[in-house]
Design a protein around this motif. Sequence first.
Motif, PDB file in Angstrom:
ATOM      1  N   ALA A  85     -14.268  -1.729  29.490  1.00 53.04           N
ATOM      2  CA  ALA A  85     -12.907  -1.898  29.985  1.00 53.04           C
ATOM      3  C   ALA A  85     -12.002  -2.245  28.830  1.00 53.04           C
ATOM      4  O   ALA A  85     -12.430  -2.839  27.836  1.00 53.04           O
ATOM      5  CB  ALA A  85     -12.870  -2.994  31.037  1.00 53.04           C
ATOM      6  N   ARG A 119      -9.688  -4.188  26.413  1.00 56.02           N
ATOM      7  CA  ARG A 119      -9.660  -5.626  26.119  1.00 56.02           C
ATOM      8  C   ARG A 119      -8.454  -6.271  26.797  1.00 56.02           C
ATOM      9  O   ARG A 119      -7.338  -5.782  26.684  1.00 56.02           O
ATOM     10  CB  ARG A 119      -9.588  -5.846  24.603  1.00 56.02           C
ATOM     11  CG  ARG A 119      -9.552  -7.324  24.228  1.00 56.02           C
ATOM     12  CD  ARG A 119      -9.601  -7.496  22.726  1.00 56.02           C
ATOM     13  NE  ARG A 119      -9.528  -8.905  22.369  1.00 56.02           N
ATOM     14  CZ  ARG A 119     -10.551  -9.732  22.335  1.00 56.02           C
ATOM     15  NH1 ARG A 119     -11.746  -9.290  22.660  1.00 56.02           N
ATOM     16  NH2 ARG A 119     -10.408 -11.005  22.003  1.00 56.02           N
ATOM     17  N   THR A 130      -8.225  -6.877  30.126  1.00 56.93           N
ATOM     18  CA  THR A 130      -8.103  -6.607  31.553  1.00 56.93           C
ATOM     19  C   THR A 130      -8.926  -7.600  32.357  1.00 56.93           C
ATOM     20  O   THR A 130     -10.001  -8.040  31.923  1.00 56.93           O
ATOM     21  CB  THR A 130      -8.550  -5.180  31.876  1.00 56.93           C
ATOM     22  OG1 THR A 130      -8.429  -4.975  33.286  1.00 56.93           O
ATOM     23  CG2 THR A 130     -10.008  -4.955  31.486  1.00 56.93           C
ATOM     24  N   ARG A 144     -10.080  -6.904  35.389  1.00 55.15           N
ATOM     25  CA  ARG A 144     -10.917  -6.208  36.360  1.00 55.15           C
ATOM     26  C   ARG A 144     -12.411  -6.542  36.214  1.00 55.15           C
ATOM     27  O   ARG A 144     -13.077  -6.839  37.216  1.00 55.15           O
ATOM     28  CB  ARG A 144     -10.684  -4.699  36.264  1.00 55.15           C
ATOM     29  CG  ARG A 144     -11.485  -3.904  37.281  1.00 55.15           C
ATOM     30  CD  ARG A 144     -11.144  -2.417  37.263  1.00 55.15           C
ATOM     31  NE  ARG A 144     -11.992  -1.686  38.177  1.00 55.15           N
ATOM     32  CZ  ARG A 144     -11.805  -1.616  39.491  1.00 55.15           C
ATOM     33  NH1 ARG A 144     -10.774  -2.230  40.037  1.00 55.15           N
ATOM     34  NH2 ARG A 144     -12.635  -0.939  40.257  1.00 55.15           N
ATOM     35  N   GLY A 182      -6.487  -1.493  42.682  1.00 49.59           N
ATOM     36  CA  GLY A 182      -6.444  -1.140  41.278  1.00 49.59           C
ATOM     37  C   GLY A 182      -7.229   0.122  40.952  1.00 49.59           C
ATOM     38  O   GLY A 182      -6.866   0.885  40.058  1.00 49.59           O
ATOM     39  N   SER A 199     -17.178 -10.396  30.103  1.00 52.31           N
ATOM     40  CA  SER A 199     -15.772 -10.042  30.297  1.00 52.31           C
ATOM     41  C   SER A 199     -14.844 -11.201  29.972  1.00 52.31           C
ATOM     42  O   SER A 199     -13.726 -11.003  29.491  1.00 52.31           O
ATOM     43  CB  SER A 199     -15.546  -9.564  31.730  1.00 52.31           C
ATOM     44  OG  SER A 199     -16.063 -10.499  32.653  1.00 52.31           O
ATOM     45  N   LEU A 257     -11.405 -11.588  27.011  1.00 52.53           N
ATOM     46  CA  LEU A 257     -10.017 -11.865  27.382  1.00 52.53           C
ATOM     47  C   LEU A 257      -9.276 -12.512  26.215  1.00 52.53           C
ATOM     48  O   LEU A 257      -9.817 -13.410  25.553  1.00 52.53           O
ATOM     49  CB  LEU A 257      -9.961 -12.799  28.591  1.00 52.53           C
ATOM     50  CG  LEU A 257     -10.351 -12.219  29.955  1.00 52.53           C
ATOM     51  CD1 LEU A 257     -10.319 -13.314  31.003  1.00 52.53           C
ATOM     52  CD2 LEU A 257      -9.440 -11.071  30.345  1.00 52.53           C
TER      53      LEU A 257
END
Length: 446
Positions: free
Chosen positions: A18, A20, A22, A24, A189, A390, A394
């Motif tokens: 994904a 960087r 995001t 989700r 989304g 994830s 962030l």
Amino acid sequence: MTTDDLLEPTAPPTAPSAPRGTLRPVLLRLHFYAGILVGPFLLVAAITGLLYVFAPQLEQVVYDHELHVPAGTMAQPLSAQVATAENAVPEGTLYSVRPGPTATDTTQVVFKVDGLPESYYRTAFVNPYDGEIRGVLDTYGSGGAMPIRGWLDNLHRNLHLGDVGRIYSELAASWLAVVVAGGLVLWWGGRRRKRKATTGRARTLSWHATTGTWVALVLFFLSATGLTWSQFAGQNISEVRAALSWQTPSVPSKLPGATADPAVDFDGALAAARTVGLDAPVEITPPAAGKAYVVKQIQRSWPEKQDSAAIDPATGEVLNVLRFEDWPLAAKLARWGIDAHMGLLFGLANQIVLAVVMAGLIAMIVWGYRMWWQRRPAGRPVGRPFARGSLRRLPMKVLVPLAAAGIVVGWFMPVFGLSLLAFLLLDAFLGWRAHRRRPAVARAGT
């Protein structure tokens, strides 16, 4: 099979990278963990809530003998009916009197009795025409729930486990809004990127997400109103309401002068309340030392009847009147919210909506577990989680506000905060364990 076999595969899961920054991937993993671990609590809350929805109609049938009588022509004075009830419940202290709102309803005389659980009362049901005691039952709460509805209420509230059991319902109410909000963000989304689902996991996901979209607004409402009853977050909500003067008001009932023996009986107090528009159904609270009679309306369907009046027991004069229209807006919203949560505010329509939403929530939870099973790789009993890491990807400008918001919400809703911390610790432990096992697995394959 171990916990990490269920929640974390030995080999690192593969997932599309994904961009960087995001959220989700974070939402995917949080939604996964919350769905798997909180799902059983939500399922219990949904099933018990569904059982409760039509309890008011059920109790009218089950307790028809206690609640209803053939219509007569001349009712006995309320004071005589109360005296009869006091003889039938000598162990009790008179708490309130509820005259039958229609010609075919009994008079309910409510007593406090030592030894009963909290919020329970002993109620004598009196035939207003001949004084017959139609039954004596233990009723629950300010709404006078009959035993079967009281049992279902406590099943939904705490599984009949007391304060310990209330943690389950607070956990469910706390996470319900988070799970629904996360699901909505994920669904909307990724909606444009998805083709129409026809088979397999994609179809299950479509059913799960579409149902969630339709019932989301009601689920948010049930989460918010459910927290007002909770043990820990509910206390914080009460403190905020008190600080902002948003509490439910009560009619002033302190007598202006010296207390004298009551010269006005229940019939006189009721007649005085009628002169200021307090029609049925009402509840009459007898005067305590230095206090007046309080007569208040108790209809909780739309339009609500919640006016109240204080009646001087010596003269029958109406001392104060509090109209529902004069309540603070926050108190009105709380009243409406609680009654809608219980299925009372709009009658049968309210109950049908709640029943449909609870059925939808049950289906969503079942579909969620089915997707977990459908997502399983070959040779595995269940699906694996979405890729970790994830949070580390962030940027600080996103991570810091997110962490701050989590701390604030977790402080205000302690059960949510502690369970979220437990999820994070569990995830970190499984990651550490998988990292330690990975070299050993790699060596075994060479």
